[in-house]
Scaffold this active site. Sequence first.
Site, PDB file in Angstrom:
ATOM      1  NE  ARG A 133      -3.649  -2.440   0.076  1.00 52.19           N
ATOM      2  CZ  ARG A 133      -3.311  -3.600  -0.507  1.00 52.19           C
ATOM      3  NH1 ARG A 133      -2.186  -3.688  -1.189  1.00 52.19           N
ATOM      4  NH2 ARG A 133      -4.095  -4.654  -0.414  1.00 52.19           N
ATOM      5  CB  SER A 151      -8.437   0.078   4.399  1.00 53.53           C
ATOM      6  OG  SER A 151      -9.076  -1.113   3.982  1.00 53.53           O
ATOM      7  CD  GLU A 196      -4.988   1.030   2.599  1.00 58.95           C
ATOM      8  OE1 GLU A 196      -5.715   0.791   1.615  1.00 58.95           O
ATOM      9  OE2 GLU A 196      -4.621   0.166   3.419  1.00 58.95           O
TER      10      GLU A 196
END
Length: 399
Positions: free
Chosen positions: A253, A295, A394
């Site tokens: 990520r 998320s 995130e």
Amino acid sequence: MFLKIINFATYTSLKIGTPLPVWVLERSDEVAFGALGSHKVWDKLDKLYFLEKLTQAKSNTKADLSHANLDLSSLASDFTNLNSDLRNDLASEGLSPNEILGNKILENEILGDKISSSGIFEIKQSTCGKQQCLKQLPYTCIGNGYNLLVSPNAKHLVMLSSEFDYILAKDTLQNPKDSSEVIEVGGKTSSSSLFRFCKQHNLGGLEFLRSLPGSVGGLVKMNAGMKQYEIKDTLLEVCIDGIWRSDFTLSYRSSDIAGIISAARFRLKKGFDSSLLEQFKAMRSTHPKEPSCGSCFKNPSGDYAGRLIEAVGLKGVEQNGVGFSPHHANFLVNFGVKSTQASPTKTNLVQADSTKTNFTKIDFYQAEFADALAMIELAKKRVKERFGIELVPEVQIVR
């Protein structure tokens, strides 16, 4: 390039934010994208935006700038007869009316209703090595707003124009027996458009995009994915600040890419795998229906952010209408509810349950940046105190 006013309360998927100016970059600007890393360039753009605000104030118009190009065609004549109030405003910003009227900002950098990149971007595009490309940039490039939390004080925002929304199918690679194909995709292209293209052309490797919203630029920047499926698996090269490059690193990520991602090339295999779609659909089944930024935190190694947030008692908890979903604790959501009692604070959090009589449905745009940020910081604090784990957001927080 031109200026737009973006209302982030409607633009982002979390539906939290305020109207802010955003510079829209066009294909004609691409050769100079690297110059945006210079603070000198932003000094000029700040002046132009300030001049535009003064022009609007002087004419007292109520024109909606949200979908219009920056109209500075009559700027010189407007400022020839500046009144004393506007002169004072300019002085407070350290700007001289005579300097502005006589310099390149008006003479060379404003062509009709758009701004000439040749005038603004005096600094030549950087062809520097990787280390310089990791530097902190003085601007933020926003994508389609799916994982953004934008402060009302955010400055120097840029975005790609619709000219960067395209998909080009390349010929099969040099070896005619090669079972892969390369496609080039503009950074503004949505994940849903790319997914449909792959399905229609029987190309495999990006099936997970069916359940993953975003723009290609944003997906590449954060190496988006679902479980073991990631963008980096098929990514070949990326156009960064107008230069095609492959000397970057993508990890869970995240990436070390700095600069404007205007396009990306993917190497895909022939054969779209429809059998994966049900698997991705099942992964999404636990996702909340309320507006969210996806998320909120990256999963720490060997654990899950959602489990940790639930363990510290924050699942389903909200502050002023924004908090962690009762369905999936790692989703920061906009509940669209407001307590009829005193507004909750960090120490007076309330359970999000719209069936209780002390809640009333309201416009979900009521939630504010400060409340969302407070919930993020609270989760980080509690998890750190109890488990010694540092949660890493995130969601992209633009301050």
